[in-house]
Every structure is written in C-alpha cells, then in structure tokens.
Design a protein around this motif. Structure first.
Motif, PDB file in Angstrom:
ATOM      1  N   SER A 277       0.497  -1.357  -0.460  1.00  0.00           N
ATOM      2  CA  SER A 277       0.178   0.396  -0.285  1.00  0.00           C
ATOM      3  C   SER A 277       0.723   0.955  -0.311  1.00  0.00           C
ATOM      4  O   SER A 277       2.247   1.308   0.368  1.00  0.00           O
ATOM      5  N   ALA A 278       0.246   2.455  -0.639  1.00  0.00           N
ATOM      6  CA  ALA A 278       0.803   3.511  -0.275  1.00  0.00           C
ATOM      7  C   ALA A 278       0.828   3.670   1.616  1.00  0.00           C
ATOM      8  O   ALA A 278      -0.120   4.685   1.789  1.00  0.00           O
ATOM      9  N   GLN A 281      -0.195   7.670   2.692  1.00  0.00           N
ATOM     10  CA  GLN A 281      -1.074   8.005   2.997  1.00  0.00           C
ATOM     11  C   GLN A 281      -2.298   6.716   3.912  1.00  0.00           C
ATOM     12  O   GLN A 281      -3.630   7.062   3.922  1.00  0.00           O
ATOM     13  N   GLU A 284      -2.381   8.138   6.970  1.00  0.00           N
ATOM     14  CA  GLU A 284      -3.677   9.035   7.602  1.00  0.00           C
ATOM     15  C   GLU A 284      -5.102   8.730   7.661  1.00  0.00           C
ATOM     16  O   GLU A 284      -5.208   8.945   8.209  1.00  0.00           O
ATOM     17  N   ASN A 450      -8.466   2.103  -0.497  1.00  0.00           N
ATOM     18  CA  ASN A 450      -7.291   3.166  -0.136  1.00  0.00           C
ATOM     19  C   ASN A 450      -8.222   4.770   0.484  1.00  0.00           C
ATOM     20  O   ASN A 450      -7.997   5.749  -0.184  1.00  0.00           O
ATOM     21  N   THR A 451      -8.758   4.388   1.581  1.00  0.00           N
ATOM     22  CA  THR A 451     -10.301   5.897   1.730  1.00  0.00           C
ATOM     23  C   THR A 451     -10.941   5.106   3.029  1.00  0.00           C
ATOM     24  O   THR A 451     -10.559   3.613   2.909  1.00  0.00           O
ATOM     25  N   LYS A 454     -15.399   7.814   4.181  1.00  0.00           N
ATOM     26  CA  LYS A 454     -15.917   8.590   3.277  1.00  0.00           C
ATOM     27  C   LYS A 454     -17.197   8.221   3.072  1.00  0.00           C
ATOM     28  O   LYS A 454     -17.961   7.563   2.795  1.00  0.00           O
TER      29      LYS A 454
END
Lengths: 486, 303
Positions: A277-278, A281, A284, A450-451, A454
């Motif tokens: 993964s990144a 980020q 975060e 990846n978030t 939301k």
C-alpha cells in the motif's frame, strides 16, 4: 524524531471560532404540531458542554402522553396535508430546508461542537455540509419516485418514528428526516439526550421554512421516551441508529407487529493494510478511520490489521502522526480531537483501556496535554493485540485502536469477518485485483478502498449481522420509506 | 571517496496515493495561523528564503541590488532577519560572495547545465568545481530527467554522487524538477535516489518549468526525507522552489514541515524556500500585523 532546538518551537496561537451570533435558549420545549409545547409532566433535563462541563440548556423530557400527542400530530399532518400534497410541492419544502441549513451552516456547526464536543473543523466541514447534501439529494427524488423504481407502484408508509444517536446529531437527523419526507411520510424524531440542541434548532428552521404543522415533530428525552415511541400503536415504521443492545430490544418489542423496522447499529471495522500500500497515506487513513469524531463513529476503523512485514515501520509512522494531533477546545479551528461526548462514555472508554492493559497489550497514547475540565481521552493505540481480546471484540466507541498483524490474504479475511458486526471495512493496497478480491469477501455493508469514512447521500450505508439491516442513502435508502408493489 | 554501487542499495519504488496526498495537504491548509504564531512564522519564512535571480539578462547591477535586499529586506521595519542565501548563476558567485558573506548570508549557485541538465558529466563537474572555487557555499544541481525517464537510475545516482564529490565542503541541493517527472511515485523514487547519492537538500524545481513546487509534491519529498531519517537517523534538507509567492501558502508549507518532519527542520539549515517574490508578501503581512493595515506594493522594494 530529531530534537528541535529551543528556538525552533512554533506553537499555534488559539484560533477559536467566534460564538457571538449563536443563541441557545435557557429552556427548550417539545416540538409538536408545528410549535414548541411544554411537556405534560413538566420535567426537564440538562444538556452539558462536554468540553467545559457547563450546563447549556434545560430540555423537555417527553413522557408517554407527549409521545402520543406527537404521533397524533404526525398522523393528522399525514392524513390531511403531506400525503395529499403533490410530490413536486413536497420537494420544494425539502429544497428550502436544505438551503436554510446552508445559510445557517456556521450556527449549526458551532452548536454541534458545543453540545457534542466534536471539533469545529469536522462539524463545519463534514456534519453540516453533509446534512444539507442529504436534504438536497432527497428533495430531488420527491417527485421522481416512480423513476427510482420503474415498473412498480410506490406509496408512502405513513408515520415514522425515528431515534438517533449522539455522535452525529444533526447529520443523523438529516439522514432520517430527508428520505422520510421525500417519500411522503411524516415524522416523530427523538434525538439523543446528551445532544438535543441541533435537532431543536432544526425544528426552528422547519418553522422558518413554513413546513406544514406536524409534518416533523421532535421530542426530546432518554431511553424511556424512545421506548414509548417504539411501542406506540400508530407508528408505521421505526428507524433506529444506535447501539446493538438497544437495537435488539427494539426488534424484540416489535416482534409480531406489522411495524416496519430498519436498524443501523454498532460496528468493529477492520482496516487492512497490505505491504504494497501507499503507507504514508494508509497511516493517514487509519488516523481518520479511528480518531475522526473521537472514535464516536459506528463505522470507525477500530481494528487495524497490518501485514507483518511492515508492522514496525507502520507503527512508528502511526505514532508519529498521532503525536501531531491537536487535542483541546472543540471550537478552536486547529483542534483535531475534541471532547468525549459525555462522562458516561468516557468511563466506558476508560474501562476498555484498563481491560487492554490488564490483558498485557502495549498501550501508546499521544503525548498531548489534556484540559483540566471536561471529558477527554488521548488518541490511543494498542499494538499486537490478539483476536481473542475484549478490546478487539467489543465496540469501544472511542479513540482507541486495536492493532493486529497478519501474514496472508486468507488469514486477514477470516479475521476481519470474525466479528459479530459487519458495518464497514477498509482495504489499503496499490493492487486493484486485491481490492476486488477483498471487497467481495468482506462481510461489511461498506468497504472503502484506499480511503476511509467517506460518505455521500447517493451511496447506501448499512450493516451485516449485528450491525443491523436496511440501508440509508441512495435508492436503497428510499425503498426503506416506501411501499413498493408490482 | 569509495563509489557506492546503485544496485547494491536497499531502495525500492514505493507506492504513493495521489488522492490521499492531496487530502493530507488540504488538512495542512485548514490550519489557522494567528497572532504571535503568525508573526513568528512570517519571520521564520523570511529567514528561509533563497533569494533568487536566474535570468539570461542578469547583470552585475541586478545581482548587486539583490544582494543588498538580502540583508535589508525593508527600509523601515526593525528587527527583521536576513534571507538564508542568494541564489545566482555561477558567473555571479564571486560578486555575490563579496557582497553578502559578511552578513551571514550564504551564496548558492546553480550548476550542472541548469536548468535542462542536458550536457556532459565532465562539464557539470567542472562547472560545480569552479562555482565552489569562486566561493559558492551551496550548489543547486539538476538531475538528468531524460536518463531518469529512460530508466537509467544508476546513471542519475552516479551523477549526483560525482557532483557531490565535486562540491567538497559546499552543501548540495539536488533539483528533481518534479514538473517533468510525471507522477508522485516517480517523485518519491527520485527523492530516494538523490538522498542516497548524498544530497544535503532535495529541491522540487528549477522555476523554469510549470508546475513548479506544489504542496503534494513537497509532501512526498518530505516523506522521503522522513523515511530516510527513520532508517538512518540522518537529516536531509528540503527546498520547494517556484510557485510559492504568497505568505499564507508559505506558512502552510511550514505547517507541513512541522507535522511531517518536526520542528527540528524549522530553520534554514534544513528548510528553504526558493523564491523571488515571496519575500515582499511576507513583508507586507508583517507590516500589516504591526500597523493593522495593508500597505501598497509601492512600499516594498522590487528587487
């Protein structure tokens, strides 16, 4: 990190949002039939600012008679006005509500932060804009319901009773009221007893919007008020957001009745971080997943699964990020972590911290000072916890993250699903195929890739298993407030 | 100095998520910087500027004016810091050095066929050596972006290492020219290569290509610096350059540095702004903090 020289210290000056234009009354009555009326038993309870422990206002406690009055007002409004009104006219009212929320966004954001303890950055940037967005979205549907469900007959249900929690008071009111009204129902809403103020402000806004009397009734009170609403014989549907424990009680009391029910309950979401993964980020995203709104989020990413090969790097970065979260005055524009919603909730969280330490897990709390007054909990991380511990099984509903490591994809899917809950999950990887593999196998109503955290009115939200049933938002959310035949 | 073989290094391309990076940057921008913190931040930013002139039409006169401004930022405001350095072409290093060295201001010189870098290594080394001999305290080199895009990472690495050797005691800033790298994954990888090859600073841009410095690009570079620090305990400096022309944005960069690396980086030994017009906006804001009013641009010298 490297030690800074003394003259490098650069601390932000206080930047409090000004509250001069915000008016909170000393006392609030019940909003029934389009006006504020005192409760029959003349009983009131206090609502407190959790950041200062100061009493903000006295709020009416609705008894059984008041609940009955509210349901009757809603029934009358349904029979005589709202169900007869052309849908395009309903839509105009809902659009008007949405616009008025936007116009008073600052006022709502400030009151939300004062009453509930959440940082103004969140109430300003998330709660209030999303609340307005839900009214806008559903206003658009009001006269197009036949197109939402082609080849079917749709009609409203009648009077709906709605009970909402204290973590997103205004936003949850919007999630509930907007689709109910768009679909032609009338509403009796009970906000949570620790955070009633924005719902009562919303009642004032409904008066300003000229919403016909009784279309929305707002009754304040604690569990017994909610129970009276659930058990009322003239309710066509109950929509509840809150704890799994109360959800089970509601389902039990509605057993054998024709009252419709949707439940949005607790969660213990897995946030899964793969080696590819990144990472920065992902850190975060983990922080946003668990420390957003002090962790008072039913879909909070409270279980962190990190691929073992990157666990030490990940933990170091996560701790570093936690140390830069600013905790304090919810009204300060720089605050990241506000106050815990109530003393009771703080005690609950603390008992879990003790349980985690008793189990022998390493606990890390960010190195921030905590104000003397008010209810506070530092962002907390338990590393290398085991799947069988209390802190990785039960919903804590606070800024407490329980981290585990994993080795293979199958293992992490099994562990992520090994929970009574199933509201949300997060997957962090640079590889698209891995994302699709996991989203099909994770038993969760929402899976973010990846978030995290939301939300959008067009996207259905709801749970599997003990996280409840029914969806809110999108077409699925509309169908929960309609009879659909044919 | 023994040569390090690029292929022996433990560095790998790392994933960077652009959406996540942009969200993080939005958080930095939502920080509210008021009162004392603002004044301190504005002065700190002034003291981090590499006051720059890099034009074909640069003359001795222009460089003289620039050098004077470097230590006299405003004609009436007392207690201002100087900028960190003046940044000029190699042919003006000697002059600049003679004008600012007694003020505690460094002289930085671009080198290595700035801005394109499309030349031969021996000339790049010669140019670097000559600039250092003329008195440059710092060398701002450009990487060979063409070679980077050709996948010749070890060439890029070796070239930086050679220029570093040619720098001697001068500190080396390595310009990645992120506007030509194409994506954030490449920015991170180029940062790693530069750091491993011996960069004292990594720098975003020449200022000749758009986009120049942006917050997302700078954040990824700061993260590369942090990763290196976590691995080795060694600090590397950062210099965003080009495109930062207002004070508010500069303050948000400082917030980004503080929250990504920590306060140890908040001084001109480890952080610089490459800018020419930023100084005047910082000054304008400082004067406003003192007088309560914005002054017209005519009160701030155009150098």
């Amino acid at each position: 990190m490297a030690k800074a020289k003394k003259d490098n210290d650069w601390n932000l000056a206080p930047a409090p949002e000004s509250t001069g234009h915000v008016k909170i009354d000393k006392k609030y009555d019940l909003f029934i039939g389009g006006k504020f009326v005192p409760p029959t038993a003349k009983k009131y309870f206090e609502t407190v600012n959790p950041a200062t422990e100061k009493i903000l206002s006295q709020v009416a406690e609705a008894g059984q008679k008041d609940v009955d009055k509210a349901v009757k007002a809603a029934r009358k409004a349904y029979d005589t006005v709202w169900s007869k009104m052309p849908p395009v006219e309903r839509s105009k009212y809902i659009f008007r509500i949405a616009r008025l929320i936007q116009e008073r966004a600052r006022e709502f954001a400030i009151i939300e932060s004062i009453d509930g303890g959440k940082p103004i950055r969140e109430s300003r940037d998330v709660d209030v804009p999303l609340a307005a967005a839900h009214f806008f979205y559903h206003a658009g549907w009001a006269d197009k319901l036949n197109y939402a469900f082609p080849n079917a007959e749709v009609s409203s249900l009648g009077v709906v009773g709605q009970i909402i929690p204290w973590n997103f008071p205004l936003l949850m009111a919007a999630w509930k009221i907007a689709p109910a009204l768009a679909c032609g129902n009338t509403v009796v809403l009970k906000p949570a007893e620790t955070t009633p103020l924005t719902a009562l402000k919303l009642a004032e806004l409904f008066m300003d919007a000229g919403l016909p009397d009784g279309v929305v009734n707002i009754i304040t009170g604690a569990g017994s008020t909610g129970q009276a609403l659930v058990e009322h014989s003239d309710i066509d549907k109950i929509a509840f957001t809150g704890s799994t424990q109360v959800g089970k009680m509601i389902k039990r009391s509605l057993a054998g009745k024709s009252t419709r029910l949707t439940l949005e309950l607790g969660g213990k979401a897995a946030n899964i971080i793969f080696e590819d993964s990144a990472i920065d980020q992902a850190v975060e995203g983990v922080v946003n997943g668990i420390y957003f709104n002090q962790g008072h989020v039913c879909c909070a990413g409270s279980r962190l699964f990190v691929e073992e090969s990157i666990s030490s790097e990940f933990i170091r970065k996560l701790k570093h990020r936690m140390d830069h979260l600013i905790l304090g005055d919810p009204l300060d524009k720089n605050t990241d972590i506000g106050a815990i919603n109530s003393e009771g909730q703080l005690n609950t969280i603390q008992s879990y911290l003790e349980a985690g330490e008793k189990d022998g897990f390493e606990m890390y709390q960010s190195n921030v000072a905590v104000p003397k007054k008010g209810f506070w909990c530092r962002p907390t991380l338990f590393t290398h916890v085991s799947q069988s511990s209390v802190i990785s099984k039960e919903e804590i509903f606070g800024p407490v993250l329980a981290m585990q490591t994993f080795r293979t994809i199958d293992e992490v899917i099994d562990k992520a699903n090994n929970t009574p809950y199933g509201l949300s999950a997060g997957v962090w990887t640079d590889k698209g195929s891995k994302i699709f593999n996991l989203t099909t196998k994770l038993k969760a109503g929402v899976v973010w890739a990846n978030t995290f955290n939301k939300f959008d009115p067009t996207s259905p939200f709801g749970g599997y298993k003990e996280s409840g049933f029914g969806r809110e938002g999108g077409l699925h959310g509309l169908s929960a407030y309609l009879k659909i035949t044919g | 100095m023994t040569k390090v073989d690029f292929n022996s290094l433990d560095i790998r391309r790392k994933a960077v998520d652009q959406v996540g990076v942009e969200e993080r940057c939005a958080r930095f921008k939502s920080r509210s910087i008021k009162k004392d913190a603002k004044i301190q931040g504005l002065k700190m930013a002034l003291n981090m500027i590499d006051l720059t002139t890099l034009e074909g039409k640069d003359t001795e006169g222009k460089v003289r004016q620039l050098c004077h401004k470097a230590s006299h930022l405003h004609y009436s405001y007392d207690g201002l810091p100087t900028v960190a350095a003046v940044c000029v072409y190699p042919s003006f290093v000697k002059l600049a050095k003679s004008l600012v060295s007694n003020k505690g201001i460094k002289v930085a010189s671009v080198a290595t066929a700035f801005p394109s870098g499309q030349s031969f290594l021996k000339y790049k080394i010669a140019e670097t050596e000559e600039a250092v001999q003329e008195g440059a305290d710092e060398i701002d080199m450009v990487i060979s972006r063409g070679k980077f895009h050709q996948g010749e990472y070890s060439y890029v690495f070796d070239e930086i290492a050679s220029v570093k050797e040619a720098c001697g005691k001068a500190r080396l800033k390595v310009i990645l020219e992120t506007g030509e790298l194409g994506n954030l994954d490449a920015v991170y990888y180029a940062s790693q290569i530069a750091i491993e090859a011996g960069a004292d600073f990594i720098k975003t841009s020449t200022g000749k290509i758009k986009p120049a410095a942006t917050m997302p690009v700078s954040l990824v570079m700061l993260e590369a610096i942090r990763d290196h620090y976590f691995r080795t305990g060694k600090m590397v400096g950062m210099k965003p350059a080009g495109g930062i022309s207002n004070a508010k944005l500069a303050l948000h960069y400082l917030i980004m540095v503080k929250e990504t690396l920590g306060e140890a980086w908040l001084n001109n030994q480890w952080f610089r702004f490459g800018a020419s017009s930023l100084a005047n906006d910082l000054l304008k804001q400082l004067v406003k903090q003192e007088s309560g009013m914005y002054q017209s641009a005519n009160y701030f010298a155009l150098d």
